[in-house]
Design an enzyme around this catalytic site. Sequence first.
Site, PDB file in Angstrom:
ATOM      1  N   ASP A 162      10.949   3.760   4.543  1.00  0.00           N
ATOM      2  CA  ASP A 162      10.735   2.353   4.822  1.00  0.00           C
ATOM      3  C   ASP A 162      11.962   1.816   5.553  1.00  0.00           C
ATOM      4  OD1 ASP A 162       8.626   0.104   3.498  1.00  0.00           O
ATOM      5  OD2 ASP A 162      10.472  -0.680   4.370  1.00  0.00           O
TER       6      ASP A 162
ATOM      7  N   ASN B  25       1.672   4.792   7.089  1.00  0.00           N
ATOM      8  CA  ASN B  25       1.277   3.488   6.593  1.00  0.00           C
ATOM      9  C   ASN B  25       2.092   2.345   7.196  1.00  0.00           C
ATOM     10  OD1 ASN B  25      -0.153   1.813   4.383  1.00  0.00           O
ATOM     11  ND2 ASN B  25       2.004   1.397   3.993  1.00  0.00           N
TER      12      ASN B  25
ATOM     13  N   LEU C 166       0.814  -1.214   0.000  1.00  0.00           N
ATOM     14  CA  LEU C 166       0.000   0.000   0.000  1.00  0.00           C
ATOM     15  C   LEU C 166       0.846   1.261   0.000  1.00  0.00           C
ATOM     16  CD1 LEU C 166      -2.836  -0.935   2.513  1.00  0.00           C
ATOM     17  CD2 LEU C 166      -3.174  -0.208   0.147  1.00  0.00           C
TER      18      LEU C 166
ATOM     19  N   LYS D 120      -4.964  -0.355  15.718  1.00  0.00           N
ATOM     20  CA  LYS D 120      -5.713   0.302  14.653  1.00  0.00           C
ATOM     21  C   LYS D 120      -6.881   1.122  15.219  1.00  0.00           C
ATOM     22  CE  LYS D 120      -3.341  -0.892  11.050  1.00  0.00           C
ATOM     23  NZ  LYS D 120      -2.502   0.130  10.385  1.00  0.00           N
TER      24      LYS D 120
ATOM     25  N   ASP E  82      13.368   4.197  11.354  1.00  0.00           N
ATOM     26  CA  ASP E  82      12.313   3.433  12.037  1.00  0.00           C
ATOM     27  C   ASP E  82      11.354   4.420  12.688  1.00  0.00           C
ATOM     28  OD1 ASP E  82      10.722   1.841  13.627  1.00  0.00           O
ATOM     29  OD2 ASP E  82      12.370   1.007  14.813  1.00  0.00           O
TER      30      ASP E  82
ATOM     31  N   THR F 250      -1.599  -7.471  -0.031  1.00  0.00           N
ATOM     32  CA  THR F 250      -0.204  -7.134   0.215  1.00  0.00           C
ATOM     33  C   THR F 250       0.414  -8.263   1.032  1.00  0.00           C
ATOM     34  OG1 THR F 250      -0.531  -6.015   2.345  1.00  0.00           O
ATOM     35  CG2 THR F 250      -0.876  -4.693   0.344  1.00  0.00           C
TER      36      THR F 250
ATOM     37  N   TYR G 181      -3.045  -5.931  16.909  1.00  0.00           N
ATOM     38  CA  TYR G 181      -3.269  -5.165  15.678  1.00  0.00           C
ATOM     39  C   TYR G 181      -4.596  -4.402  15.739  1.00  0.00           C
ATOM     40  CZ  TYR G 181      -3.820  -4.489  10.586  1.00  0.00           C
ATOM     41  OH  TYR G 181      -4.007  -3.965   9.326  1.00  0.00           O
TER      42      TYR G 181
END
Length: 312
Positions: free
Chosen positions: A38, A102, A19, A178, A75, A208, A174
């Site tokens: 990244d 992201n 993404l 979120k 990071d 992904t 997770y």
Amino acid sequence: MSRPLEGLSAIVTGAGRGLGRAEALELGRLGAAVVVNDYGQAGRDGSGEASATPAEEVAAEIRAAGGEASAHTGDVSDFQQARELVESAIDRYGKLDVLVNNAGILRDRMVFSMTEGEWDAVVRVHLKGHFNTIRFAAAHWRERSKREGAPVYGRIVNTSSEAFLAGSPGQPNYAAAKGGIVGLTVSTALALTRYGVTANVICPRARTRMTEDVFAAVDEPDHGIDPLSPGHVAPLVGYLASPAAARVNGQLLVVHGGMVAVIERPRVRAKFDSKQDAFTYDELDALLTPHYADRPPGETFGATEVLGLRRE
């Protein structure tokens, strides 16, 4: 070709793959100068050696298409490295206009088996990583607005998940992270609107490496565009980053396969009032137990559907 982001600079975190890569390419296509961030670890669980290659390859791809881009391999879950990321964009392009968060990892486990380390790692990268970059971007916009004596241009696009909306039994870390991102986004939207900054959050559904297990049974089409392609998500991010979205603030949007749904804040489904000054156990039993009598045992709100959006 429309280039609504011409003259703007952007950061996209976790942009080496999936993404984030699609979003960085889209922002570049729309005219933004992009800092491709990244950390570059090979494992979707955050394992493996950090590598500059994923970020550098995406930045090179943007430049090859005629855009402007640079790579950053910090990071974002580290407070100081997030500061350096924001400062690198400001130093390189003179200002920061757009922040797309992201970056994320997965360490799936049922709640009764999850270790403290598995919990902390996912919450750190997702939720703290979002906070870290927002913290320094927000300070930049506030300082600019005060210096210029007027609102400035600022856009934040955060990434949540339908795991927050409908639950995900093997992903308590997770889902919690979120959900926290949604709360962080709304708080940020309210805090920064006076400075001209908007903050919105998306729940994307895409194929992904993060979702390879979820969509393993959903085959890619032999012809045409894969409805689970990250390319379906990227245009919404480009729109939210643009001047056209100036009135879109504090919103949660679900996006996948050519569909965008604007999600309302939770509404009261039922209300019960005590006949006394305060409820007793017996009164609550008499009111609430019948209300839930028709629900199958173990069913939660939105277990199979989320506000009319059936999960895969």
